[in-house]
Scaffold this motif. Structure first.
Motif, PDB file in Angstrom:
ATOM      1  N   GLY A   1       0.723  -1.223   0.015  1.00 25.86           N
ATOM      2  CA  GLY A   1       0.040   0.196  -0.087  1.00 25.86           C
ATOM      3  C   GLY A   1       0.756   1.066  -0.044  1.00 25.86           C
ATOM      4  O   GLY A   1       0.104   2.372  -0.078  1.00 25.86           O
ATOM      5  N   LYS A   2       2.040   1.048  -0.059  1.00 26.92           N
ATOM      6  CA  LYS A   2       3.100   2.200  -0.009  1.00 26.92           C
ATOM      7  C   LYS A   2       3.814   2.515  -1.298  1.00 26.92           C
ATOM      8  O   LYS A   2       4.017   1.528  -2.044  1.00 26.92           O
ATOM      9  CB  LYS A   2       3.930   2.227   1.137  1.00 26.92           C
ATOM     10  CG  LYS A   2       3.305   2.448   2.342  1.00 26.92           C
ATOM     11  CD  LYS A   2       4.173   2.674   3.488  1.00 26.92           C
ATOM     12  CE  LYS A   2       3.358   2.847   4.921  1.00 26.92           C
ATOM     13  NZ  LYS A   2       4.344   2.825   5.992  1.00 26.92           N
ATOM     14  N   GLU A   3       4.240   3.568  -1.687  1.00 23.14           N
ATOM     15  CA  GLU A   3       5.353   3.619  -2.790  1.00 23.14           C
ATOM     16  C   GLU A   3       6.665   3.156  -2.509  1.00 23.14           C
ATOM     17  O   GLU A   3       6.943   3.040  -1.402  1.00 23.14           O
ATOM     18  CB  GLU A   3       5.278   5.068  -3.020  1.00 23.14           C
ATOM     19  CG  GLU A   3       3.970   5.591  -3.510  1.00 23.14           C
ATOM     20  CD  GLU A   3       4.048   7.102  -4.191  1.00 23.14           C
ATOM     21  OE1 GLU A   3       3.087   7.866  -4.755  1.00 23.14           O
ATOM     22  OE2 GLU A   3       5.433   7.948  -3.997  1.00 23.14           O
ATOM     23  N   ARG A   4       7.449   2.965  -3.556  1.00 18.46           N
ATOM     24  CA  ARG A   4       8.761   2.460  -3.424  1.00 18.46           C
ATOM     25  C   ARG A   4       9.416   3.503  -3.052  1.00 18.46           C
ATOM     26  O   ARG A   4       9.492   4.616  -3.417  1.00 18.46           O
ATOM     27  CB  ARG A   4       9.105   1.751  -4.701  1.00 18.46           C
ATOM     28  CG  ARG A   4      10.475   1.280  -4.785  1.00 18.46           C
ATOM     29  CD  ARG A   4      10.901   0.548  -6.000  1.00 18.46           C
ATOM     30  NE  ARG A   4       9.715  -0.688  -6.353  1.00 18.46           N
ATOM     31  CZ  ARG A   4       9.901  -1.637  -7.189  1.00 18.46           C
ATOM     32  NH1 ARG A   4      11.038  -1.572  -8.107  1.00 18.46           N
ATOM     33  NH2 ARG A   4       8.872  -2.352  -7.491  1.00 18.46           N
ATOM     34  N   GLU A   5      10.304   3.196  -1.950  1.00 14.26           N
ATOM     35  CA  GLU A   5      11.079   4.219  -1.322  1.00 14.26           C
ATOM     36  C   GLU A   5      12.573   3.917  -1.322  1.00 14.26           C
ATOM     37  O   GLU A   5      13.088   2.801  -1.273  1.00 14.26           O
ATOM     38  CB  GLU A   5      10.807   4.680   0.019  1.00 14.26           C
ATOM     39  CG  GLU A   5      10.834   3.493   1.020  1.00 14.26           C
ATOM     40  CD  GLU A   5      10.636   4.079   2.480  1.00 14.26           C
ATOM     41  OE1 GLU A   5      10.195   5.203   2.542  1.00 14.26           O
ATOM     42  OE2 GLU A   5      10.765   3.163   3.438  1.00 14.26           O
ATOM     43  N   PHE A   6      13.235   4.933  -1.595  1.00 15.39           N
ATOM     44  CA  PHE A   6      14.718   4.724  -1.263  1.00 15.39           C
ATOM     45  C   PHE A   6      15.468   4.256  -0.143  1.00 15.39           C
ATOM     46  O   PHE A   6      15.117   4.826   1.047  1.00 15.39           O
ATOM     47  CB  PHE A   6      15.541   6.133  -1.859  1.00 15.39           C
ATOM     48  CG  PHE A   6      17.206   6.239  -1.661  1.00 15.39           C
ATOM     49  CD1 PHE A   6      17.640   6.818  -0.574  1.00 15.39           C
ATOM     50  CD2 PHE A   6      17.970   5.411  -2.572  1.00 15.39           C
ATOM     51  CE1 PHE A   6      19.064   6.960  -0.311  1.00 15.39           C
ATOM     52  CE2 PHE A   6      19.252   5.519  -2.487  1.00 15.39           C
ATOM     53  CZ  PHE A   6      19.647   6.052  -1.161  1.00 15.39           C
ATOM     54  N   VAL A   7      16.516   3.437  -0.054  1.00 19.20           N
ATOM     55  CA  VAL A   7      16.912   2.939   1.152  1.00 19.20           C
ATOM     56  C   VAL A   7      18.428   3.227   1.079  1.00 19.20           C
ATOM     57  O   VAL A   7      18.850   3.890   2.276  1.00 19.20           O
ATOM     58  CB  VAL A   7      16.774   1.546   1.447  1.00 19.20           C
ATOM     59  CG1 VAL A   7      17.475   1.083   2.449  1.00 19.20           C
ATOM     60  CG2 VAL A   7      15.415   0.892   1.461  1.00 19.20           C
ATOM     61  N   ALA A   8      19.156   2.987   0.295  1.00 17.46           N
ATOM     62  CA  ALA A   8      20.680   3.361   0.174  1.00 17.46           C
ATOM     63  C   ALA A   8      21.167   3.114  -1.422  1.00 17.46           C
ATOM     64  O   ALA A   8      20.814   2.463  -2.147  1.00 17.46           O
ATOM     65  CB  ALA A   8      21.299   2.281   1.012  1.00 17.46           C
ATOM     66  N   ALA A   9      22.363   3.777  -1.410  1.00 14.67           N
ATOM     67  CA  ALA A   9      22.891   3.630  -2.885  1.00 14.67           C
ATOM     68  C   ALA A   9      24.220   3.620  -2.481  1.00 14.67           C
ATOM     69  O   ALA A   9      25.139   4.063  -1.664  1.00 14.67           O
ATOM     70  CB  ALA A   9      22.539   4.627  -3.628  1.00 14.67           C
ATOM     71  N   ILE A  10      25.352   2.957  -3.629  1.00 14.07           N
ATOM     72  CA  ILE A  10      26.655   2.985  -3.468  1.00 14.07           C
ATOM     73  C   ILE A  10      27.247   3.255  -4.729  1.00 14.07           C
ATOM     74  O   ILE A  10      26.629   2.905  -5.833  1.00 14.07           O
ATOM     75  CB  ILE A  10      27.203   1.728  -2.865  1.00 14.07           C
ATOM     76  CG1 ILE A  10      28.556   1.625  -2.591  1.00 14.07           C
ATOM     77  CG2 ILE A  10      26.677   0.473  -3.838  1.00 14.07           C
ATOM     78  CD1 ILE A  10      28.895   0.389  -1.884  1.00 14.07           C
TER      79      ILE A  10
END
Length: 122
Positions: free
Chosen positions: A41-50
């Protein structure tokens, strides 16, 4: 580039699982990689990037200090070490690759893995 995410499962609050994202590309070191998550029920969200070399990382405020992203280009794998998990971390976690610089925007990534589910029980 094909990406295979793994390491998900049912975890107790406070647990420390590690997710892996294995890539097929021999030129994996040319790709920045991000982890994203999506709860029902939620939008995809950013967690981490490298970054491509692994020298730069970036985290969402919600996971900063608890999650660590790293990579091993020789093994063509990116890891997401998750510590001090909370029930609100429950989501399907996706890794994604971009031929270029790292980004927090999911639209910047061209290649996506299938996702691995993390369920945190309280």
């Amino acid at each position: 580039v094909q990406l295979q995410a793994s390491g998900g499962g049912l975890v107790q609050a406070g647990g420390s699982p590690r997710l892996s994202c294995a890539a097929s590309a021999r030129t994996f070191s040319n790709y920045a990689v991000g982890w994203f998550r999506q709860a029902p029920g939620k939008e995809r969200e950013f967690v981490a990037a490298i970054s491509r070399s692994g020298g730069s990382t970036y985290y969402a405020d919600s996971v900063k200090g608890r999650f660590t992203i790293s990579r091993n280009n020789a093994e063509r794998t990116v890891y997401l070490q998750m510590n001090s998990l909370k029930p609100e971390d429950t989501a399907a976690y996706y890794c994604a690759a971009d031929f270029g610089i790292m980004s927090t925007r999911h639209s910047s990534y061209d290649y996506w893995g299938q996702g691995t589910q993390i369920t945190v029980s309280s």
